[in-house]
Write a protein that holds these residues in place. Structure first.
Motif, PDB file in Angstrom:
ATOM      1  N   LEU A  24       0.825  -1.204   0.000  1.00 59.45           N
ATOM      2  CA  LEU A  24       0.000   0.000   0.000  1.00 59.45           C
ATOM      3  C   LEU A  24       0.860   1.255   0.000  1.00 59.45           C
ATOM      4  O   LEU A  24       0.585   2.227  -0.720  1.00 59.45           O
ATOM      5  CB  LEU A  24      -0.922   0.001   1.226  1.00 59.45           C
ATOM      6  N   SER A  25       1.913   1.243   0.804  1.00 58.81           N
ATOM      7  CA  SER A  25       2.805   2.405   0.879  1.00 58.81           C
ATOM      8  C   SER A  25       3.483   2.663  -0.458  1.00 58.81           C
ATOM      9  O   SER A  25       3.550   3.807  -0.938  1.00 58.81           O
ATOM     10  CB  SER A  25       3.861   2.182   1.972  1.00 58.81           C
ATOM     11  N   GLU A  26       3.996   1.614  -1.058  1.00 56.33           N
ATOM     12  CA  GLU A  26       4.686   1.772  -2.349  1.00 56.33           C
ATOM     13  C   GLU A  26       3.719   2.264  -3.418  1.00 56.33           C
ATOM     14  O   GLU A  26       4.080   3.100  -4.255  1.00 56.33           O
ATOM     15  CB  GLU A  26       5.313   0.438  -2.754  1.00 56.33           C
ATOM     16  N   ALA A  27       2.479   1.762  -3.391  1.00 59.93           N
ATOM     17  CA  ALA A  27       1.492   2.179  -4.383  1.00 59.93           C
ATOM     18  C   ALA A  27       1.073   3.629  -4.167  1.00 59.93           C
ATOM     19  O   ALA A  27       0.866   4.376  -5.139  1.00 59.93           O
ATOM     20  CB  ALA A  27       0.264   1.261  -4.316  1.00 59.93           C
ATOM     21  N   PHE A  28       0.937   4.044  -2.916  1.00 57.90           N
ATOM     22  CA  PHE A  28       0.571   5.433  -2.613  1.00 57.90           C
ATOM     23  C   PHE A  28       1.660   6.386  -3.098  1.00 57.90           C
ATOM     24  O   PHE A  28       1.388   7.397  -3.749  1.00 57.90           O
ATOM     25  CB  PHE A  28       0.343   5.586  -1.112  1.00 57.90           C
ATOM     26  N   THR A  29       2.911   6.036  -2.820  1.00 59.93           N
ATOM     27  CA  THR A  29       4.034   6.867  -3.261  1.00 59.93           C
ATOM     28  C   THR A  29       4.094   6.925  -4.783  1.00 59.93           C
ATOM     29  O   THR A  29       4.259   7.998  -5.376  1.00 59.93           O
ATOM     30  CB  THR A  29       5.358   6.312  -2.709  1.00 59.93           C
ATOM     31  N   GLY A  48       8.392   7.610   0.838  1.00 63.31           N
ATOM     32  CA  GLY A  48       7.185   7.112   1.471  1.00 63.31           C
ATOM     33  C   GLY A  48       7.438   6.665   2.907  1.00 63.31           C
ATOM     34  O   GLY A  48       8.541   6.229   3.252  1.00 63.31           O
ATOM     35  N   TYR A  49       6.414   6.774   3.735  1.00 59.60           N
ATOM     36  CA  TYR A  49       6.463   6.309   5.121  1.00 59.60           C
ATOM     37  C   TYR A  49       5.248   5.421   5.373  1.00 59.60           C
ATOM     38  O   TYR A  49       4.171   5.639   4.806  1.00 59.60           O
ATOM     39  CB  TYR A  49       6.438   7.486   6.103  1.00 59.60           C
ATOM     40  N   ALA A  50       5.417   4.434   6.230  1.00 60.52           N
ATOM     41  CA  ALA A  50       4.310   3.525   6.515  1.00 60.52           C
ATOM     42  C   ALA A  50       4.477   2.911   7.892  1.00 60.52           C
ATOM     43  O   ALA A  50       5.535   2.369   8.218  1.00 60.52           O
ATOM     44  CB  ALA A  50       4.243   2.419   5.463  1.00 60.52           C
ATOM     45  N   ARG A  53      -0.502   2.591  11.522  1.00 59.33           N
ATOM     46  CA  ARG A  53      -1.581   3.575  11.641  1.00 59.33           C
ATOM     47  C   ARG A  53      -1.465   4.724  10.654  1.00 59.33           C
ATOM     48  O   ARG A  53      -2.182   5.717  10.792  1.00 59.33           O
ATOM     49  CB  ARG A  53      -1.611   4.133  13.067  1.00 59.33           C
ATOM     50  N   ARG A  54      -0.596   4.600   9.649  1.00 56.02           N
ATOM     51  CA  ARG A  54      -0.462   5.744   8.747  1.00 56.02           C
ATOM     52  C   ARG A  54       0.218   5.358   7.439  1.00 56.02           C
ATOM     53  O   ARG A  54       1.056   4.447   7.394  1.00 56.02           O
ATOM     54  CB  ARG A  54       0.327   6.864   9.426  1.00 56.02           C
ATOM     55  N   LEU A  55      -0.161   6.079   6.398  1.00 57.01           N
ATOM     56  CA  LEU A  55       0.540   6.095   5.120  1.00 57.01           C
ATOM     57  C   LEU A  55       0.904   7.547   4.852  1.00 57.01           C
ATOM     58  O   LEU A  55       0.049   8.431   4.959  1.00 57.01           O
ATOM     59  CB  LEU A  55      -0.342   5.570   3.983  1.00 57.01           C
ATOM     60  N   ALA A  56       2.161   7.789   4.525  1.00 57.12           N
ATOM     61  CA  ALA A  56       2.583   9.170   4.319  1.00 57.12           C
ATOM     62  C   ALA A  56       3.601   9.254   3.197  1.00 57.12           C
ATOM     63  O   ALA A  56       4.299   8.280   2.891  1.00 57.12           O
ATOM     64  CB  ALA A  56       3.179   9.748   5.614  1.00 57.12           C
ATOM     65  N   VAL A  57       3.679  10.444   2.585  1.00 59.05           N
ATOM     66  CA  VAL A  57       4.654  10.708   1.528  1.00 59.05           C
ATOM     67  C   VAL A  57       5.226  12.098   1.751  1.00 59.05           C
ATOM     68  O   VAL A  57       4.473  13.061   1.960  1.00 59.05           O
ATOM     69  CB  VAL A  57       4.026  10.630   0.122  1.00 59.05           C
ATOM     70  N   LEU A  58       6.542  12.198   1.714  1.00 56.93           N
ATOM     71  CA  LEU A  58       7.241  13.486   1.790  1.00 56.93           C
ATOM     72  C   LEU A  58       7.816  13.782   0.408  1.00 56.93           C
ATOM     73  O   LEU A  58       8.570  12.979  -0.146  1.00 56.93           O
ATOM     74  CB  LEU A  58       8.360  13.437   2.825  1.00 56.93           C
ATOM     75  N   VAL A  59       7.454  14.938  -0.153  1.00 56.94           N
ATOM     76  CA  VAL A  59       7.969  15.374  -1.452  1.00 56.94           C
ATOM     77  C   VAL A  59       8.844  16.597  -1.214  1.00 56.94           C
ATOM     78  O   VAL A  59       8.368  17.610  -0.693  1.00 56.94           O
ATOM     79  CB  VAL A  59       6.831  15.716  -2.430  1.00 56.94           C
ATOM     80  N   GLU A  60      10.100  16.501  -1.581  1.00 55.64           N
ATOM     81  CA  GLU A  60      11.033  17.601  -1.343  1.00 55.64           C
ATOM     82  C   GLU A  60      11.105  18.524  -2.554  1.00 55.64           C
ATOM     83  O   GLU A  60      11.153  18.080  -3.699  1.00 55.64           O
ATOM     84  CB  GLU A  60      12.425  17.043  -1.029  1.00 55.64           C
ATOM     85  N   ALA A 207       9.279  12.984  10.146  1.00 59.93           N
ATOM     86  CA  ALA A 207       9.886  11.762  10.684  1.00 59.93           C
ATOM     87  C   ALA A 207      10.681  12.029  11.964  1.00 59.93           C
ATOM     88  O   ALA A 207      10.559  11.277  12.943  1.00 59.93           O
ATOM     89  CB  ALA A 207      10.759  11.096   9.635  1.00 59.93           C
ATOM     90  N   PRO A 208      11.524  13.072  12.023  1.00 58.82           N
ATOM     91  CA  PRO A 208      12.264  13.337  13.272  1.00 58.82           C
ATOM     92  C   PRO A 208      11.344  13.609  14.461  1.00 58.82           C
ATOM     93  O   PRO A 208      11.600  13.146  15.576  1.00 58.82           O
ATOM     94  CB  PRO A 208      13.104  14.568  12.921  1.00 58.82           C
ATOM     95  N   LEU A 209      10.251  14.361  14.225  1.00 61.27           N
ATOM     96  CA  LEU A 209       9.332  14.670  15.320  1.00 61.27           C
ATOM     97  C   LEU A 209       8.622  13.418  15.810  1.00 61.27           C
ATOM     98  O   LEU A 209       8.480  13.204  17.031  1.00 61.27           O
ATOM     99  CB  LEU A 209       8.310  15.711  14.856  1.00 61.27           C
TER     100      LEU A 209
END
Length: 691
Positions: A24-29, A48-50, A53-60, A207-209
């Protein structure tokens, strides 16, 4: 330089299915990446982060807007746009009016197909904030969710209920709403360690927080390596080596946000059970990692990964030990109960277990296996009687309590129960090896009995299911026929077994009798197996045309097929190969286009040209040298010898006209080419090789 900001997208949910989390994480990213690229929104990097309890994506460094673009609209052809005096026609005036400009403001474009009026104007790119809601929604909608659910009053469906969302672009929250939740800038930490909200100032703090304050390791790969390191460290404390199955490692990683390894123990008396049964209990039921000693023996310890850093770790350890004890006791009970009956005594019970409605019961299948395995064993130097007995007992362990609880132990428990009965060691091992290889890259059966059973089992299924008209289609392969075909071929080729596939398929069909039209589908089964063989070789780097050249000869022995393939591959590396391959293609075309039938008898008296005499002499000499090599299956050596024909063949085509008006001479030259072609064809159809 275009202005950029970082983007964070997070969807917070109830616990996601662990076996699907990484996918799911890879597909979301990937979905978000595709959306941004299609919208022409440039960015520097994406991650991507997974967690459960969460799916997340950071775009720089995401662009804040699309680039401006030139929009071009083509109008009427110049011939239709202006009259003979150069005045604009109604077509030109209408086109200009629709574009909101005058005809004079239109431009002209021309290419090889003609010339037209064209209207070009600059379109300003949209702001990223305006595009993001739809892009994120599309990425979420495209997730590979096998079964979606609804909750509360929300009409949208998702894999799990959504409780919060974050869409932070730089320091700005992008207004949007997903699954009944408005996006904000607040994420959530660990369910127990930090249930309070965590405000985010900017995306890269995510991620650090989470790790420093929320006690959540958001990065899946980082969390997985943390689990691996903790498991290895815990195992070392008791002098053991943790066996880390990668699939289990991924699943455990998907179950925790803050991994903490816990070392547990169980009574040594359980080590009297088959190790595989204990391991299946620990892995399958409890998601524990098991430990081995230096000699590869199972240790009475396990390692579990907790999702919490307890103030009293001893209680967590004790709780897991209490849970595993009855599980292991169940396995001990199964082991004791199962041994009260022999494998042979259980066989009659297979009459009540359907293999396939029209193909009969598992009892019927074991009868067919016994006959076919005996034939195979005799062909490969094994014991036909042992193979026949193995076929009869092959599926008996499916009726045991242990295999009923742990289906993945089929075959393995057959070996243990056969050993407990005092049956021959070779038979016990064959019962386990019948299922090898279980998957791509798996080990192959090593004993004659195991090989005979494994091949017989797969061919029986292939022939039977094809006879019912249920060959695999698309992605659907409920009987695992692709895997069965490739497994059979691997056993024969990699085991260097001199088996004739046509003969084996015929024997498998005969075992079904007259009730199933199995004989009618044997060519279809052969072609299906060759397609699997094609994929097997192409994956290993063999060129497609090399495979086609060998397949054209339709070798019925897979081992012989392998020898031919390797010989042709080696031949292609020779400097003479390209010229001879081209000559074979030319010969094939000449023979196909010739209107007359020819044999391969050559009349020396009609060889009038020096070049054709030279070729005939070289061919005759090589025939004497290479025929024994071909007969012995030494194709590599034979083709290396045939490479010597390059010079006389090239000279022949340079100096000799094959299709001469003299019918006798022409016929003789065609016979010479026919003979040459047949000699090469003993290995492969070289006319199919590409340059």
């Amino acid at each position: 330089m275009a202005e950029t900001r970082d983007l964070l997208v997070e969807i917070g949910t109830e616990e996601l299915p662990p076996k699907a989390l990484l996918r799911l994480s890879e597909a979301f990213t990937a979905g978000l990446r595709n959306g941004l690229e299609q919208a022409q929104l440039g960015f520097a990097a994406m991650r991507g982060y997974a967690t459960p309890r969460r799916l997340a994506v950071l775009v720089e460094d995401l662009a804040t807007a699309q680039p401006d673009r030139i929009n071009e609209r083509r109008g009427p052809a110049l011939q239709a746009a202006f009259d003979e005096e150069g005045n604009p026609t109604k077509a030109a005036l209408g086109f200009a009016r629709s574009c909101g400009v005058t005809v004079d403001e239109l431009e002209r474009t021309e290419n090889a197909k003609g010339a037209w009026l064209v209207f070009r104007h600059q379109v300003a790119g949209q702001a990223t904030t305006a595009l993001l809601p739809a892009l994120i929604a599309a990425a979420l909608a495209g997730l590979p969710v096998p079964k979606r659910m609804r909750w509360g009053t929300v009409e949208d469906e998702f894999v799990r209920p959504v409780h919060w969302a974050v869409v932070l672009f730089g320091d700005e929250v992008v207004p949007c709403r997903f699954y009944g939740v408005s996006a904000g800038r607040q994420t959530r930490g660990h369910r127990f360690h930090h249930p309070a909200l965590l405000p985010l100032a900017e995306p890269r703090a995510y991620a650090p927080l989470l790790e420093s304050e929320g006690r959540v390791v958001a990065d899946f790969a980082e969390r997985r390596e943390a689990v691996r390191a903790q498991v290895q460290e815990a195992a070392a404390k008791v002098g053991g080596r943790a066996v880390i199955d990668e699939a289990l490692l991924d699943e455990v990683t998907a179950l925790v946000e803050w991994p903490v390894a816990v070392l547990g123990h169980f009574e040594e008396t359980f080590l009297g059970l088959p190790a595989e049964a204990l391991i299946a209990t620990m892995k399958g039921n409890q998601k524990y990692f098991h430990l081995m000693d230096a000699e590869g023996r199972l240790l009475p310890h396990f390692i579990t990964i907790a999702n919490i850093e307890s103030r009293d770790p001893a209680q967590v350890q004790a709780g897991n030990e209490r849970v595993i004890r009855p599980r292991l006791a169940d396995a001990a009970f199964f082991w004791d109960q199962d041994r009260k009956s022999t494998l042979a005594a259980r066989r009659d019970g297979l009459k009540h277990v359907i293999f396939q409605a029209r193909l009969g019961s598992l009892y019927d299948k074991t009868t067919r296996l016994a006959a076919l395995a005996a034939i195979i064993a005799e062909s490969i130097g094994g014991d036909p009687a042992l193979a026949r007995q193995g076929g009869e007992l092959a599926k008996s362990d499916l009726l045991t309590e242990m295999v009923g609880e742990f289906p993945e132990l089929q075959g393995t428990m057959g070996r243990y129960y056969a050993q407990a009965e005092g049956l021959p060691a070779a038979l016990a091992r064959a019962l386990e090896e019948q299922y090898l290889p279980r998957h791509a890259g798996d080990a192959l059966p090593a004993t004659p009995g195991g090989r005979a059973l494994a091949i017989a089992d797969r061919l029986d299924t292939l022939v039977g299911i094809f006879a019912l008209g249920q060959a695999p289609s698309g992605d659907k392969d409920p009987f695992g026929l692709r895997r069965a075909a490739l497994g059979t071929l691997r056993i024969i080729i990699e085991g260097e077994l001199d088996l004739d596939l046509d003969a084996l398929l015929a024997a498998a069909a005969q075992a079904y009798g007259d009730g199933i039209p199995a004989r009618d589908v044997l060519p279809q089964v052969y072609e299906f197996m060759m397609e699997r063989l094609r994929a097997y070789y192409l994956d290993s780097g063999v060129r497609p045309d090399t495979f086609e050249a060998v397949l054209a000869r339709r070798p019925s022995r897979p081992r012989d097929f392998d020898r031919r393939l390797k010989a042709v591959t080696a031949f292609r590396a020779l400097p003479e190969a390209a010229s001879l391959a081209a000559a074979n293609k030319r010969i094939r075309n000449i023979l196909r286009q010739a209107a007359e039938a020819t044999g391969d008898n050559i009349d020396p008296a009609r060889l009038t040209e020096p070049a054709e005499r030279r070729l005939a002499e070289a061919l005759a000499a090589l025939e004497r040298d290479v025929s024994p090599l071909f007969d012995a299956g030494d194709y590599r050596a034979a083709l290396k010898q045939l490479a010597r024909l390059r010079e006389p063949v090239d000279r022949f085509f340079d100096e000799v006209m094959v299709m001469t008006d003299d019918a006798a001479v022409r016929h003789n030259r065609l016979s010479l080419l026919q003979r040459l072609s047949r000699l090469f064809s003993r290995a492969a159809d070289f006319s199919k090789l590409q340059a």
